[in-house]
Design a protein around this motif. Sequence first.
Motif, PDB file in Angstrom:
ATOM      1  N   VAL A  34     -38.766   9.831 -20.868  1.00  0.00           N
ATOM      2  CA  VAL A  34     -37.670  10.210 -21.763  1.00  0.00           C
ATOM      3  C   VAL A  34     -38.065   9.902 -23.194  1.00  0.00           C
ATOM      4  N   GLY A  35     -37.672  10.760 -24.081  1.00  0.00           N
ATOM      5  CA  GLY A  35     -37.985  10.548 -25.487  1.00  0.00           C
ATOM      6  C   GLY A  35     -36.779  10.746 -26.371  1.00  0.00           C
ATOM      7  N   ALA A  98     -35.616  14.627 -21.707  1.00  0.00           N
ATOM      8  CA  ALA A  98     -36.295  14.168 -20.501  1.00  0.00           C
ATOM      9  C   ALA A  98     -37.425  15.124 -20.159  1.00  0.00           C
ATOM     10  N   ASP A  99     -38.483  14.555 -19.658  1.00  0.00           N
ATOM     11  CA  ASP A  99     -39.659  15.312 -19.238  1.00  0.00           C
ATOM     12  C   ASP A  99     -39.862  15.033 -17.757  1.00  0.00           C
ATOM     13  N   ARG A 100     -40.077  16.047 -16.963  1.00  0.00           N
ATOM     14  CA  ARG A 100     -40.223  15.841 -15.528  1.00  0.00           C
ATOM     15  C   ARG A 100     -41.483  15.054 -15.168  1.00  0.00           C
ATOM     16  N   ARG A 101     -42.388  14.943 -16.095  1.00  0.00           N
ATOM     17  CA  ARG A 101     -43.563  14.111 -15.856  1.00  0.00           C
ATOM     18  C   ARG A 101     -43.193  12.638 -16.072  1.00  0.00           C
ATOM     19  N   ALA A 105     -46.757  10.724 -23.788  1.00  0.00           N
ATOM     20  CA  ALA A 105     -46.583  10.130 -25.112  1.00  0.00           C
ATOM     21  C   ALA A 105     -45.503  10.859 -25.908  1.00  0.00           C
ATOM     22  N   VAL A 106     -45.448  12.165 -25.764  1.00  0.00           N
ATOM     23  CA  VAL A 106     -44.434  12.971 -26.444  1.00  0.00           C
ATOM     24  C   VAL A 106     -43.839  13.929 -25.424  1.00  0.00           C
ATOM     25  N   PRO A 107     -42.637  13.662 -24.947  1.00  0.00           N
ATOM     26  CA  PRO A 107     -42.024  14.529 -23.944  1.00  0.00           C
ATOM     27  C   PRO A 107     -41.878  15.961 -24.441  1.00  0.00           C
TER      28      PRO A 107
END
Length: 122
Positions: A34-35, A98-101, A105-107
């Motif tokens: 999450v970013g 949110a990023d599924r990964r 470092a940067v979503p």
Amino acid sequence: QVQLVESGGGLVQAGGSLRLSCAASGRTFSNYAVGWFRQAPKKEREFVAAISWSGGSAYYADSVKGRYAISRDNAKNTVYLQMNSLKPEDTAVYYCAADRRPVVAVPRGDYWGQGTQVTVSS
């Protein structure tokens, strides 16, 4: 599907602090990186901070390093951004993404919240 809702923004004087929250729905949220991003008027959106799925890794933009701290509580499906020593140039709408990964470092922002306004007065 994941829905994100930010809260905690507001008006604060320079040198003050705020804590933003990003509350998520969806049981898979705890698996995602999450970013936080921000967008000031007439400027492009910029990366602020990110945290891995476990909270074990955190990444920051140089402009906020040492002043901001990102954390998460997976039991509460919430990510936080503690912002200290705020400056007028921190004024922006802050978004969580949110990023599924699990670790980035940067979503890339597979899911976005609606944003919360932070205004820092001089």
